[in-house]
Design a protein around this motif. Structure first.
Motif, short mmCIF file in Angstrom:
data_model
loop_
_atom_site.label_atom_id
_atom_site.label_comp_id
_atom_site.label_asym_id
_atom_site.label_seq_id
_atom_site.Cartn_x
_atom_site.Cartn_y
_atom_site.Cartn_z
N SER A 225 -0.23 -16.02 1.47
CA SER A 225 -0.23 -17.23 0.66
C SER A 225 1.18 -17.59 0.20
CB SER A 225 -1.13 -17.04 -0.56
OG SER A 225 -1.04 -18.15 -1.44
N LEU A 226 1.97 -16.57 -0.12
CA LEU A 226 3.32 -16.80 -0.65
C LEU A 226 4.35 -17.01 0.45
CD1 LEU A 226 3.52 -14.15 -3.50
CD2 LEU A 226 3.52 -16.62 -3.80
N PHE A 227 4.32 -16.14 1.47
CA PHE A 227 5.40 -16.09 2.45
C PHE A 227 4.96 -16.32 3.89
CE2 PHE A 227 6.56 -12.89 -0.93
CZ PHE A 227 7.48 -13.70 -1.58
N GLY A 228 3.66 -16.53 4.10
CA GLY A 228 3.16 -16.79 5.44
C GLY A 228 3.12 -15.57 6.34
N LYS A 229 3.04 -14.37 5.75
CA LYS A 229 3.05 -13.15 6.55
C LYS A 229 2.26 -12.05 5.87
CE LYS A 229 6.22 -9.68 8.49
NZ LYS A 229 7.63 -9.26 8.63
N ARG A 230 1.54 -11.27 6.66
CA ARG A 230 0.87 -10.07 6.17
C ARG A 230 1.70 -8.84 6.52
NH1 ARG A 230 -4.53 -11.36 4.88
NH2 ARG A 230 -5.20 -13.37 5.74
N LEU A 231 1.59 -7.81 5.73
CA LEU A 231 2.33 -6.57 5.98
C LEU A 231 1.56 -5.71 6.99
CD1 LEU A 231 3.35 -5.86 2.30
CD2 LEU A 231 4.82 -6.73 4.13
N ASN A 232 2.30 -5.06 7.90
CA ASN A 232 1.64 -4.28 8.95
C ASN A 232 1.69 -2.78 8.67
OD1 ASN A 232 4.24 -3.39 9.65
ND2 ASN A 232 4.50 -5.00 11.18
N LYS A 233 1.08 -2.03 9.57
CA LYS A 233 0.97 -0.58 9.42
C LYS A 233 2.33 0.09 9.37
CE LYS A 233 -1.21 3.43 11.62
NZ LYS A 233 -2.05 3.88 12.78
N THR A 234 3.26 -0.39 10.19
CA THR A 234 4.60 0.20 10.22
C THR A 234 5.29 0.07 8.87
OG1 THR A 234 4.84 -0.28 12.57
CG2 THR A 234 6.87 0.11 11.33
N PHE A 235 5.14 -1.09 8.25
CA PHE A 235 5.75 -1.26 6.94
C PHE A 235 5.26 -0.20 5.97
CE2 PHE A 235 4.94 -2.65 2.58
CZ PHE A 235 6.25 -2.75 2.13
N PHE A 236 3.96 0.01 5.91
CA PHE A 236 3.42 0.96 4.92
C PHE A 236 3.82 2.40 5.23
CE2 PHE A 236 0.59 -2.68 4.15
CZ PHE A 236 0.79 -2.79 2.78
N GLN A 237 3.96 2.73 6.50
CA GLN A 237 4.47 4.05 6.85
C GLN A 237 5.89 4.23 6.33
OE1 GLN A 237 3.99 3.91 11.12
NE2 GLN A 237 1.92 4.79 11.06
N GLN A 238 6.69 3.19 6.48
CA GLN A 238 8.07 3.26 6.01
C GLN A 238 8.15 3.18 4.48
OE1 GLN A 238 9.91 0.01 8.15
NE2 GLN A 238 10.34 1.27 9.93
N PHE A 239 7.33 2.31 3.90
CA PHE A 239 7.37 2.13 2.45
C PHE A 239 7.02 3.44 1.73
CE2 PHE A 239 5.71 0.99 -1.72
CZ PHE A 239 6.69 0.13 -2.18
N ARG A 240 6.11 4.20 2.32
CA ARG A 240 5.72 5.48 1.71
C ARG A 240 6.94 6.39 1.58
NH1 ARG A 240 1.83 6.76 5.07
NH2 ARG A 240 0.42 5.34 3.97
N ARG A 241 7.82 6.36 2.57
CA ARG A 241 9.03 7.18 2.51
C ARG A 241 10.00 6.65 1.45
NH1 ARG A 241 10.35 6.73 8.82
NH2 ARG A 241 8.21 6.92 9.58
N VAL A 242 10.11 5.34 1.38
CA VAL A 242 11.00 4.74 0.38
C VAL A 242 10.48 5.03 -1.03
CG1 VAL A 242 11.99 2.58 -0.49
CG2 VAL A 242 11.72 2.93 1.98
N ALA A 243 9.16 4.95 -1.19
CA ALA A 243 8.56 5.18 -2.50
C ALA A 243 8.82 6.59 -3.00
CB ALA A 243 7.06 4.90 -2.44
#
Length: 389
Positions: A225-243
């Protein structure tokens, strides 16, 4: 100051100014949940400015009063006290800031986001005022909006509903969830200002369960709704490491770097540079596989912001991450002894050549070809004598 001492003083203030004083909002909710809080939300029925100044004087600090909203803040060392006067509000259109006016306690509680935040405790009598059964919803572990137009009036409540649900392990009450989804389907979040969206994302990335919150927001279509894009599986795999770094700013940058942000999205210059560097890194991956010498690694990474590199070190493959780590931990801290005056002493006029000469000496030092000041001077003289050498 202890909670007991603060509340005892507020009882005296209540008597002096002939007004009831309540504990409200998140601090009251957290009290029922057995969660300690440093911040306090205080509600008064009148005389907010006088009460705010009185309490600030007692605490040896200042009272910041926002007259248009009948609210104020008392900043303390590592926390704050928010004070508000009982208010009602009208939303002129969806996602707009409300028009605020003084009103009674029930009207004030009626304008709040969820039932679990729409309770008040009289600090003198201890009476709980709970017109929307917020305590019952706390016990049922439910996040429930107060009315069907809640997310139309203020779409930031979509962020907060999911943030509270994931933070506390609550469920979003079925009707509330349906209202939330209707608001997203109608793209009401896109009507919010960049400042309000960014503030909600900053709050989320500070949370321990930020990954779950972001995943839920993505699943519900909020980012689309905000940016015209959904987050994918790769993002969450990477985000977990950043978190795992525990750095909320790195989490925010990594999240925002997944989107093409509006031109005037109100991030800081430092955040904008980090997002830009993260987004341009894929073009350098092939180069990263070829560099090996310390000077090559230094030249490859020195144009990148520290925040972007810290994120990339966490999400890239081990061979690239190791080179980034070497740059951050070793190479970027290495300095040479010589400067512009040393070049000038050799009779060379100032210009772009200074930077090239000093860079050449630095690269030689990184690769171990020079070690001492004398080595640097010898190399400098050689380069001046043989410019193409």
């Amino acid at each position: 100051m202890s909670k007991r001492k603060l509340f005892n003083y507020l009882k005296q203030v209540s008597k002096k100014y002939e007004t009831k004083i309540y504990l409200v909002g998140g601090p009251l909710r957290d009290e029922f949940l057995g969660i300690k809080t440093k911040d306090w939300d205080i509600l008064v029925e009148k005389n907010i400015r006088a009460i705010g100044k009185n309490l600030a004087n007692f605490l040896n600090t200042k009272f910041l009063f926002y007259k248009d909203f009948y609210t104020g803040t008392i900043p303390l060392n590592n926390h704050h006290i928010d004070i508000a006067q009982t208010r009602g509000e009208i939303y002129p259109k969806p996602a707009a800031l409300p028009l605020v006016f003084t009103a009674d306690l029930i009207s004030d509680l009626s304008r709040r986001d969820f039932t679990i935040n729409a309770m008040a405790k009289d600090l003198v009598t201890g009476e709980l005022i709970d017109p929307f059964c917020g305590l019952s919803d706390l016990k049922k572990r439910l996040v429930r909006a107060l009315h069907p137009k809640s997310f139309f009036d203020d779409p930031t409540r979509i962020f907060r509903a999911i943030r509270f649900a994931e933070r506390f392990g609550f469920k979003i009450e079925p009707k509330t969830l349906n209202w939330l989804r209707i608001a997203i389907k109608k793209r009401l979040p896109s009507l919010l200002s960049g400042e309000r969206v960014l503030n909600e994302l900053r709050l989320i990335t500070k949370e321990a369960r930020s990954e779950r919150m972001i995943r839920r927001l993505s699943d519900e279509g909020l980012f689309y709704s905000l940016f015209g894009k959904r987050l994918n599986k790769t993002f969450f795999q990477q985000f977990r490491r950043v978190a795992k770094s525990g750095d909320a700013n790195l989490k925010l940058i990594h999240l925002l770097a997944q989107f093409k942000l509006p031109t005037k999205f109100p991030i800081t210059k430092q955040e904008a540079n980090a997002i830009r560097d993260y987004q341009r890194f894929p073009k350098f991956r092939r180069v990263m596989n070829k560099v090996g010498k310390p000077s090559e690694i230094y030249q490859a990474f020195r144009g990148f912001s520290a925040e972007a590199l810290q994120i990339l070190k966490l999400v890239e493959k081990p061979s690239v991450a190791a080179k980034i780590n070497d740059y951050l931990e070793k190479y970027q801290t290495i300095k040479i002894h010589l400067g512009g005056d040393d070049i000038k002493a050799l009779g060379i006029k100032p210009g772009a050549i200074y930077g090239k000469l000093l860079d050449h000496i630095l690269f030689a030092k990184l690769d171990g070809a020079v070690k001492t000041r004398a080595d640097e001077i010898r190399l400098l003289k050689e380069m001046v004598k043989n410019p193409r050498g």
